[in-house]
Design a protein around this motif. Structure first.
Motif, short mmCIF file in Angstrom:
data_model
loop_
_atom_site.label_atom_id
_atom_site.label_comp_id
_atom_site.label_asym_id
_atom_site.label_seq_id
_atom_site.Cartn_x
_atom_site.Cartn_y
_atom_site.Cartn_z
N LEU A 8 0.81 -1.21 0.00
CA LEU A 8 0.00 0.00 0.00
C LEU A 8 0.85 1.26 0.00
CD1 LEU A 8 -2.81 -1.00 2.51
CD2 LEU A 8 -3.03 -0.65 0.05
N ALA A 9 1.94 1.26 0.75
CA ALA A 9 2.78 2.45 0.87
C ALA A 9 3.34 2.90 -0.47
CB ALA A 9 3.93 2.18 1.84
N SER A 10 3.60 1.96 -1.35
CA SER A 10 4.16 2.31 -2.65
C SER A 10 3.09 2.78 -3.63
CB SER A 10 4.91 1.12 -3.24
OG SER A 10 4.02 0.05 -3.49
N ARG A 11 1.82 2.73 -3.22
CA ARG A 11 0.73 3.07 -4.13
C ARG A 11 -0.14 4.25 -3.67
NH1 ARG A 11 2.52 -1.69 -4.89
NH2 ARG A 11 2.27 -2.86 -6.81
N VAL A 12 0.17 4.82 -2.54
CA VAL A 12 -0.61 5.96 -2.03
C VAL A 12 0.20 7.25 -2.16
CG1 VAL A 12 -1.96 4.55 -0.44
CG2 VAL A 12 0.17 5.56 0.35
N ASP A 13 -0.47 8.38 -1.97
CA ASP A 13 0.20 9.68 -2.12
C ASP A 13 1.23 9.95 -1.03
OD1 ASP A 13 -1.26 10.29 -4.40
OD2 ASP A 13 -2.86 11.24 -3.25
N GLY A 14 1.04 9.40 0.14
CA GLY A 14 1.98 9.64 1.23
C GLY A 14 1.72 8.71 2.40
N VAL A 15 2.72 8.60 3.27
CA VAL A 15 2.66 7.70 4.42
C VAL A 15 3.00 8.49 5.68
CG1 VAL A 15 3.68 5.67 5.50
CG2 VAL A 15 3.33 5.71 3.04
N ILE A 16 2.19 8.30 6.71
CA ILE A 16 2.47 8.86 8.02
C ILE A 16 2.71 7.69 8.97
CG2 ILE A 16 1.55 10.19 9.96
CD1 ILE A 16 -0.18 11.70 7.89
N LEU A 17 3.85 7.69 9.61
CA LEU A 17 4.20 6.63 10.55
C LEU A 17 3.67 7.00 11.93
CD1 LEU A 17 5.79 4.02 11.17
CD2 LEU A 17 7.81 5.46 11.52
N VAL A 18 2.92 6.10 12.56
CA VAL A 18 2.37 6.33 13.89
C VAL A 18 3.14 5.46 14.88
CG1 VAL A 18 0.31 6.21 15.35
CG2 VAL A 18 0.10 6.80 12.92
N VAL A 19 3.70 6.11 15.91
CA VAL A 19 4.48 5.39 16.92
C VAL A 19 3.91 5.66 18.30
CG1 VAL A 19 6.60 5.40 15.54
CG2 VAL A 19 6.18 7.24 17.15
N LYS A 20 4.15 4.76 19.22
CA LYS A 20 3.67 4.90 20.59
C LYS A 20 4.76 5.53 21.45
CE LYS A 20 1.54 2.23 24.30
NZ LYS A 20 1.13 0.88 24.73
N ALA A 21 4.42 6.60 22.14
CA ALA A 21 5.37 7.32 22.98
C ALA A 21 5.99 6.40 24.03
CB ALA A 21 4.67 8.49 23.69
N GLU A 22 7.29 6.55 24.21
CA GLU A 22 8.04 5.80 25.23
C GLU A 22 8.03 4.29 25.03
OE1 GLU A 22 10.02 7.00 27.73
OE2 GLU A 22 9.61 9.02 27.03
N THR A 24 7.94 2.73 21.29
CA THR A 24 8.58 2.43 20.01
C THR A 24 10.04 2.88 20.08
OG1 THR A 24 6.47 2.81 18.88
CG2 THR A 24 8.47 2.80 17.53
N GLN A 25 10.94 1.98 19.80
CA GLN A 25 12.36 2.30 19.81
C GLN A 25 12.72 3.12 18.58
OE1 GLN A 25 14.40 -1.45 20.10
NE2 GLN A 25 13.59 -1.89 22.12
N VAL A 26 13.60 4.09 18.77
CA VAL A 26 14.00 4.98 17.69
C VAL A 26 14.56 4.21 16.51
CG1 VAL A 26 15.55 6.86 17.05
CG2 VAL A 26 14.38 6.93 19.24
N ASP A 27 15.41 3.23 16.77
CA ASP A 27 16.02 2.47 15.66
C ASP A 27 14.97 1.69 14.87
OD1 ASP A 27 15.76 0.81 17.93
OD2 ASP A 27 17.30 -0.55 17.20
N VAL A 28 13.93 1.24 15.53
CA VAL A 28 12.84 0.54 14.83
C VAL A 28 12.10 1.52 13.92
CG1 VAL A 28 10.64 -0.66 15.12
CG2 VAL A 28 12.57 -1.21 16.61
N GLY A 29 11.81 2.70 14.43
CA GLY A 29 11.15 3.72 13.62
C GLY A 29 11.97 4.12 12.41
N ASN A 49 1.63 8.83 19.36
CA ASN A 49 0.37 8.73 20.11
C ASN A 49 0.62 8.19 21.51
OD1 ASN A 49 0.64 5.97 19.81
ND2 ASN A 49 -1.17 5.69 18.56
N LYS A 50 -0.47 8.10 22.26
CA LYS A 50 -0.41 7.69 23.67
C LYS A 50 0.47 8.67 24.45
CE LYS A 50 -2.64 3.80 22.97
NZ LYS A 50 -3.86 3.38 23.58
N THR A 51 0.25 9.95 24.22
CA THR A 51 1.12 10.97 24.80
C THR A 51 0.50 11.73 25.96
OG1 THR A 51 0.36 12.61 23.22
CG2 THR A 51 2.35 11.36 22.64
#
Length: 64
Positions: A8-22, A24-29, A49-51
């Motif tokens: 889906l990401a390669s076929r839409v106009d843009g992608v927003i990544l949603v991560v959980k505060a405290e 999701t590890q930075v390197d994973v993101g 989110n979850k902020t």
């Protein structure tokens, strides 16, 4: 990263990544962002989110 996300990401106009505060590890993101860009996704940004009452650790250390 799930195959359907990559598809889906390669076929839409843009992608927003949603991560959980405290959680999701930075390197994973960063790895997810890199993989999305590798398939041609237009990366728009990140939502944290979850902020509820969230103060980043670095800022909390500066304030204490």
């Amino acid at each position: 990263l799930h195959l359907d996300s990559v598809f889906l990401a390669s076929r839409v106009d843009g992608v927003i990544l949603v991560v959980k505060a405290e959680t999701t590890q930075v390197d994973v993101g960063l790895t997810i962002k890199k993989r999305l860009e590798e398939v041609g996704a237009h990366f728009l940004g990140v939502v944290v989110n979850k902020t509820q009452n969230y103060i980043p650790k670095a800022l909390r250390q500066l304030l204490s």
